[in-house]
Design a protein around this motif. Structure first.
Motif, PDB file in Angstrom:
ATOM      1  N   VAL A  44       0.843  -1.193   0.000  1.00  0.00           N
ATOM      2  CA  VAL A  44       0.000   0.000   0.000  1.00  0.00           C
ATOM      3  C   VAL A  44       0.881   1.246   0.000  1.00  0.00           C
ATOM      4  CG1 VAL A  44      -1.795   1.264   1.240  1.00  0.00           C
ATOM      5  CG2 VAL A  44      -1.869  -1.240   1.137  1.00  0.00           C
TER       6      VAL A  44
ATOM      7  N   LEU B 114       2.099   1.702  -3.557  1.00  0.00           N
ATOM      8  CA  LEU B 114       1.074   2.228  -4.450  1.00  0.00           C
ATOM      9  C   LEU B 114       0.796   3.703  -4.157  1.00  0.00           C
ATOM     10  CD1 LEU B 114      -1.376  -0.819  -4.322  1.00  0.00           C
ATOM     11  CD2 LEU B 114      -0.018  -0.108  -6.297  1.00  0.00           C
TER      12      LEU B 114
ATOM     13  N   TRP C 119      -7.940   7.473  -4.640  1.00  0.00           N
ATOM     14  CA  TRP C 119      -7.896   6.063  -4.980  1.00  0.00           C
ATOM     15  C   TRP C 119      -8.248   5.267  -3.731  1.00  0.00           C
ATOM     16  CZ3 TRP C 119      -2.292   5.912  -7.381  1.00  0.00           C
ATOM     17  CH2 TRP C 119      -2.307   6.578  -8.611  1.00  0.00           C
TER      18      TRP C 119
ATOM     19  N   VAL D  50      -7.449   1.328  -2.077  1.00  0.00           N
ATOM     20  CA  VAL D  50      -6.718   0.073  -2.206  1.00  0.00           C
ATOM     21  C   VAL D  50      -7.209  -0.894  -1.127  1.00  0.00           C
ATOM     22  CG1 VAL D  50      -4.773   0.992  -0.848  1.00  0.00           C
ATOM     23  CG2 VAL D  50      -4.459  -1.033  -2.278  1.00  0.00           C
TER      24      VAL D  50
ATOM     25  N   TRP E 266      -3.727  -7.412  -3.318  1.00  0.00           N
ATOM     26  CA  TRP E 266      -4.212  -6.047  -3.301  1.00  0.00           C
ATOM     27  C   TRP E 266      -5.006  -5.745  -4.559  1.00  0.00           C
ATOM     28  CZ3 TRP E 266       0.828  -7.469  -3.990  1.00  0.00           C
ATOM     29  CH2 TRP E 266       1.419  -7.153  -5.223  1.00  0.00           C
TER      30      TRP E 266
ATOM     31  N   LEU F  99      -6.280  -2.040  -6.409  1.00  0.00           N
ATOM     32  CA  LEU F  99      -6.296  -0.583  -6.424  1.00  0.00           C
ATOM     33  C   LEU F  99      -7.328  -0.112  -7.442  1.00  0.00           C
ATOM     34  CD1 LEU F  99      -4.900   2.144  -5.559  1.00  0.00           C
ATOM     35  CD2 LEU F  99      -3.446   1.849  -7.582  1.00  0.00           C
TER      36      LEU F  99
END
Length: 265
Positions: free
Chosen positions: A16, A19, A47, A49, A90, A92
């Motif tokens: 995370v 990202l 965004w 995630v 994950w 996103l």
């Protein structure tokens, strides 16, 4: 572990952080399986995630697949990235406008919230093409999983809703064996609880999130649970508002059936 907002000091998984690339990151939700959702601020947008530990059983790849299919027809989050490694998986996605139907504003105005949820489900059911949908959420498959859980001794009425707990496993399975005829086959949202509908500031439906179970099923598989979720988010008096906004009369038998099935899964 119960679902709910994580603590403010929730550790951020390394993927995370990668990202986010230094952008402001806020923990939003932790589910009962240890999955986490974070919001990343990206300029004037955002965004989201989702992260799942490797032993959670959460299949974020399945949700990504469904989102990529559904985004051509419906208001759902576009997928930006997904993956998995030894530390977890994950997903996103880009953010949609609006806020969940369970923020304080809509809890204080449940008529608007319930109507937006109903209108949103009708839009989803009307726009997603059943004939082209590669995903299923049919009652036969769900019931088979429930029966396997029962055979393995994994069904515990103590965890069921009070409406169902007194039935016990044998009576509950007997009721589920009497599957109602399909009213209308649609592509269902699959997790139509109120938090998964987004609403614009002026009270209109804005989109759906959490579509990991999206698939073809009778529309009452969604409607039964959507109306039920109003009870613990808004109170017991708003089912009719949701169904009126959707454009259908209540169907007590199908509602009872699909709530019981949901409870036992």
């Amino acid at each position: 572990m119960l679902s709910g907002p994580p603590p403010p000091d929730q550790p951020v998984p390394e993927v995370v952080r990668r990202l986010a690339a230094g952008r402001p990151t806020h923990p939003m939700w932790r589910n009962e399986l240890g999955g986490l959702t974070f919001e990343i601020t990206v300029g004037a947008g955002r965004w989201f995630v989702k992260w799942a530990p490797p032993d959670s059983g959460l299949r974020l790849d399945r949700e990504a697949e469904r989102l990529r299919w559904a985004v051509r027809y419906a208001l759902v989050p576009p997928v930006l990235d997904e993956g998995a490694d030894e530390s977890g998986s994950w997903l996103l996605t880009d953010g949609l406008p609006g806020e969940p139907a369970v923020v304080d504003r809509w809890k204080a105005d449940p008529a608007t919230g319930a109507a937006a949820i109903g209108a949103g489900l009708r839009r989803l059911h009307d726009r997603l093409p059943v004939a082209d949908c590669p995903f299923g959420w049919r009652v036969e498959d769900r019931l088979a999983r429930v029966r396997r859980s029962a055979a393995a001794g994994r069904l515990d009425p103590a965890w069921w809703h009070p409406d169902h707990a007194a039935l016990g496993v044998a009576r509950a399975l007997a009721r589920l064996a009497d599957v109602p005829a399909v009213d209308r086959l649609v592509v269902c949202q699959g997790d139509p609880c109120a938090p998964n509908t987004l609403i614009t500031p002026d009270g209109r439906f804005a989109g759906h999130v959490d579509l990991g179970a999206l698939g073809v099923a009778d529309r009452w598989a969604d409607l039964a649970v959507a109306t039920w979720s109003l009870h613990w988010n808004y109170g017991p008096d708003w089912e009719g508002v949701l169904l009126a906004a959707y454009g259908v009369e209540p169907d007590a038998d199908r509602i009872a059936y699909y709530r019981l099935l949901w409870d036992l899964e």
